[in-house]
Write an enzyme that holds these catalytic residues in place. Structure first.
Site, short mmCIF file in Angstrom:
data_model
loop_
_atom_site.label_atom_id
_atom_site.label_comp_id
_atom_site.label_asym_id
_atom_site.label_seq_id
_atom_site.Cartn_x
_atom_site.Cartn_y
_atom_site.Cartn_z
N GLU A 178 0.86 -1.19 0.00
CA GLU A 178 0.00 0.00 0.00
C GLU A 178 0.89 1.23 0.00
OE1 GLU A 178 -2.63 0.63 3.34
OE2 GLU A 178 -3.65 -1.29 3.07
N GLU A 236 -13.51 5.92 -0.29
CA GLU A 236 -14.38 5.00 0.47
C GLU A 236 -15.11 5.77 1.56
OE1 GLU A 236 -12.30 1.07 1.28
OE2 GLU A 236 -10.69 2.14 0.24
N LYS A 239 -15.18 4.85 5.59
CA LYS A 239 -14.00 4.74 6.43
C LYS A 239 -14.12 5.75 7.57
CE LYS A 239 -10.35 2.74 5.11
NZ LYS A 239 -9.01 2.37 4.60
N GLU A 245 -8.91 9.93 5.29
CA GLU A 245 -9.14 8.48 5.19
C GLU A 245 -10.13 8.11 4.10
OE1 GLU A 245 -7.90 5.67 6.75
OE2 GLU A 245 -6.30 6.99 7.44
#
Ligand SMILES: *[C@@H]1O[C@H](CO)[C@@H](O)[C@H](O)[C@H]1NC(C)=O
Ligand SMILES: *[C@@H]1O[C@H](CO)[C@@H](O)[C@H](O)[C@H]1NC(C)=O
Ligand SMILES: *[C@@H]1O[C@H](CO)[C@@H](O)[C@H](O)[C@H]1NC(C)=O
Ligand SMILES: *[C@@H]1O[C@H](CO)[C@@H](O)[C@H](O)[C@H]1NC(C)=O
Ligand SMILES: *[C@@H]1O[C@H](CO)[C@@H](O)[C@H](O)[C@H]1NC(C)=O
Ligand SMILES: *[C@@H]1O[C@H](CO)[C@@H](O)[C@H](O)[C@H]1NC(C)=O
Length: 478
Positions: free
Chosen positions: A263, A317, A320, A326
């Site tokens: 990642e 997303e 999250k 985030e």
């Protein structure tokens, strides 16, 4: 490495080496959201973007089915919640492999199982289950004769390092070494696998923006940092982070293990307190990273080991938790629109401008152009090379401040001011602002564009396109 070398080696690379010699770019397909497209659409999206490696956080059946026959390689995951069971029961591990791997393989090209994710920072403290779980999953693969086709690893967070600066001092946290690091590295070695590392220069920058240069964090041109421990020069924070992990492994005599970046990413949006989050920086980081990876080569410590990187992440997303950043690591919105435009393939690199948007604060938001005494294109800019920067005088600060800076640059500063003497090419336009720009830039280039060398008491700032006035064009080497 200068930009010119960079460009040259890039084209050399394109002509001499086959593309399979370079590293790869994959992408993390996180699904903590309630507004994502169907897995089938996502697979189409990956294909149209030329992405042929994807990493998942589970073994969701609809996703694995959608990937079937796609020719996209897949990293699947056994979630942390199952580590305890997988570590304590071989039959649990066997069943898990049967239901979550064998049911899809080989039409879904599962190449690696990530057993757990950032286990050492799991609030439920599942660390002690990690290596036994990896071994049981491996035994299940051996039982199906798939252990040479499917690798087992486990992404670790950089927080497992006790020291990472300078890079050469990299070492694992002592309390992790004996219980889990050494057994894990042994297992990775004996099973022919590799270490997975989640590395985020963004976090290091965000917490230390006063001492880390943004250009260094974003793979833009910068003067670099020499590691005081081994004398190696680093021009990107990510290289330094990865070499800190290599150094930590090396200290335990695991010099032979390969590493994959499982990642990395940069948020396109953040809270006000999240320094550096933003679209321009995210585009620069990810675009420059893709170029860095696809043009081949490794880190200063492992120059021959091409980088293998999974970007984080495919989508923003919305479910999250945590700060705004985030939810905003995605390259795509759930609508499949791009959040920003970057290359993801070798073919896309040609049009990439290096993420040159100026995002460092400048003394004047819209600097007055350098005045021209009637020649062509006064104050205009010309096309610039990849990642070059120039130092320019800020005319708004007044003659006195510019003159002080000019005197310093041409005097003690040792700038080459011969070109702005009467009769020389850059004497015209004969303005203090033009002359100061010439001298400031000469000084800045001579100092290899080091931080703080384009300041002159606030009378100067960095630009990413070549200033041009009259017949005088400032090259990055002036
Ligand atoms: C499958 O992918 C590999 C590499 O990712 C490529 O070399 C190969 O041509 C692809 N095969 C098909 C049928 O697309
Ligand atoms: C894991 O093990 C516990 C205790 O043996 C059991 O209660 C639980 O159902 C198991 N979980 C799964 C997903 O099998
Ligand atoms: C921790 O364990 C509890 C109970 O098994 C579970 O509900 C929770 O989701 C776990 N938390 C994390 C972060 O894994
Ligand atoms: C996690 O568990 C291990 C082994 O059971 C223990 O040594 C360690 O102190 C625990 N760590 C935390 C943060 O609770
Ligand atoms: C191997 O797999 C078979 C079929 O799933 C299972 O019955 C057997 O227990 C497994 N053996 C080991 C050693 O796990
Ligand atoms: C630059 O030119 C403009 C008009 O073209 C003038 O108003 C300005 O004062 C000039 N600035 C300097 C620093 O000479």
């Amino acid at each position: 490495m200068t930009s010119f070398n960079y460009i040259t080696s890039f084209f050399l690379f394109l002509t001499i080496f086959s593309l399979s010699d370079a590293g790869f770019i994959g992408i993390n397909y996180g699904r903590i959201a309630n507004d994502l497209p169907s897995p089938t659409s996502v697979v189409q999206l990956l294909k149209t973007q030329g992405i042929n490696k994807v990493k998942l956080y589970d073994t969701e059946p609809t996703v694995l089915k959608a990937l079937s026959g796609s020719n996209i390689s897949v990293v699947v995951a056994l979630p942390n919640e199952l580590l305890s069971n997988a570590s304590q029961s071989q039959s649990f591990a066997n069943d898990w492999v049967k239901n979550n791997i064998l049911a899809y393989y080989p039409s879904t090209q599962i190449e690696t199982i990530a057993v757990g994710n950032e286990v050492f920072v799991d609030p439920n403290n599942t660390t002690m289950f990690l290596v036994p779980a990896m071994k049981n999953i491996h035994s299940a693969l051996v039982n199906s004769s798939l252990d040479s086709n499917i690798k087992i690893s486990s992404p670790i967070a950089l927080s497992c390092l006790a020291s990472s600066y300078p890079s050469s001092s990299g070492s694992f946290k002592p309390e992790l070494i004996q219980p889990v690091i050494t057994p894990m590295l042994d297992f990775l070695r004996s099973s022919g696998s590799y270490l997975m590392v989640n590395a985020y220069p963004y976090f290091a920058y965000e917490g230390n923006a006063d001492v880390i240069s943004l250009d260094y964090a974003l793979f833009r041109e910068n003067s670099g940092q020499v590691d005081s421990g081994n004398g190696l020069k680093y021009v990107s924070l990510m290289d330094a982070q990865l070499d800190a992990v290599y150094a930590a492994m090396s200290a335990l005599k695991y010099d032979d293990l390969k590493m994959v970046v499982s990642e990395t990413g940069w948020p396109s949006k953040g809270d006000e307190s999240e320094t550096g989050a933003g679209q321009d920086n995210a585009a620069a980081y990810n675009g420059n990273l893709v170029r860095r990876v696809l043009t081949g080569g490794g880190t200063p410590l492992r120059p021959k080991q091409d980088l293998e990187v999974y970007l984080f992440a495919l989508f923003n997303e919305n479910q999250k938790t945590g700060p705004t950043s985030e939810k905003n690591y995605g390259l795509f919105y759930p609508s499949e629109q791009k959040v920003y435009n970057i290359p993801l393939t070798v073919a896309g690199l040609a049009g990439w401008n290096g993420g040159k948007t100026q995002s460092t604060p400048t003394p004047s938001p819209s600097p007055s152009p350098v005045n021209n005494s009637g020649g062509d294109g006064g104050g205009t800019v010309s096309t610039s090379g990849v990642g070059h920067t120039w130092c320019v005088a800020n005319g708004k600060l007044g003659v006195k401040k510019l003159q002080t800076g000019l005197d310093y640059a041409c005097g003690e500063g040792g700038a080459d001011c011969s070109q702005i003497q009467p009769g020389a090419t850059c004497y015209d336009p004969n303005t203090i602002e033009a002359h100061a720009t010439f001298a400031f830039n000469s000084y800045y280039q001579k100092k290899n564009r080091a931080m703080g060398t384009c300041d002159f008491g606030g009378a100067a700032f960095v630009v990413t396109q070549a200033p041009k006035f009259g017949k005088c064009q400032l090259s990055p080497g002036n």
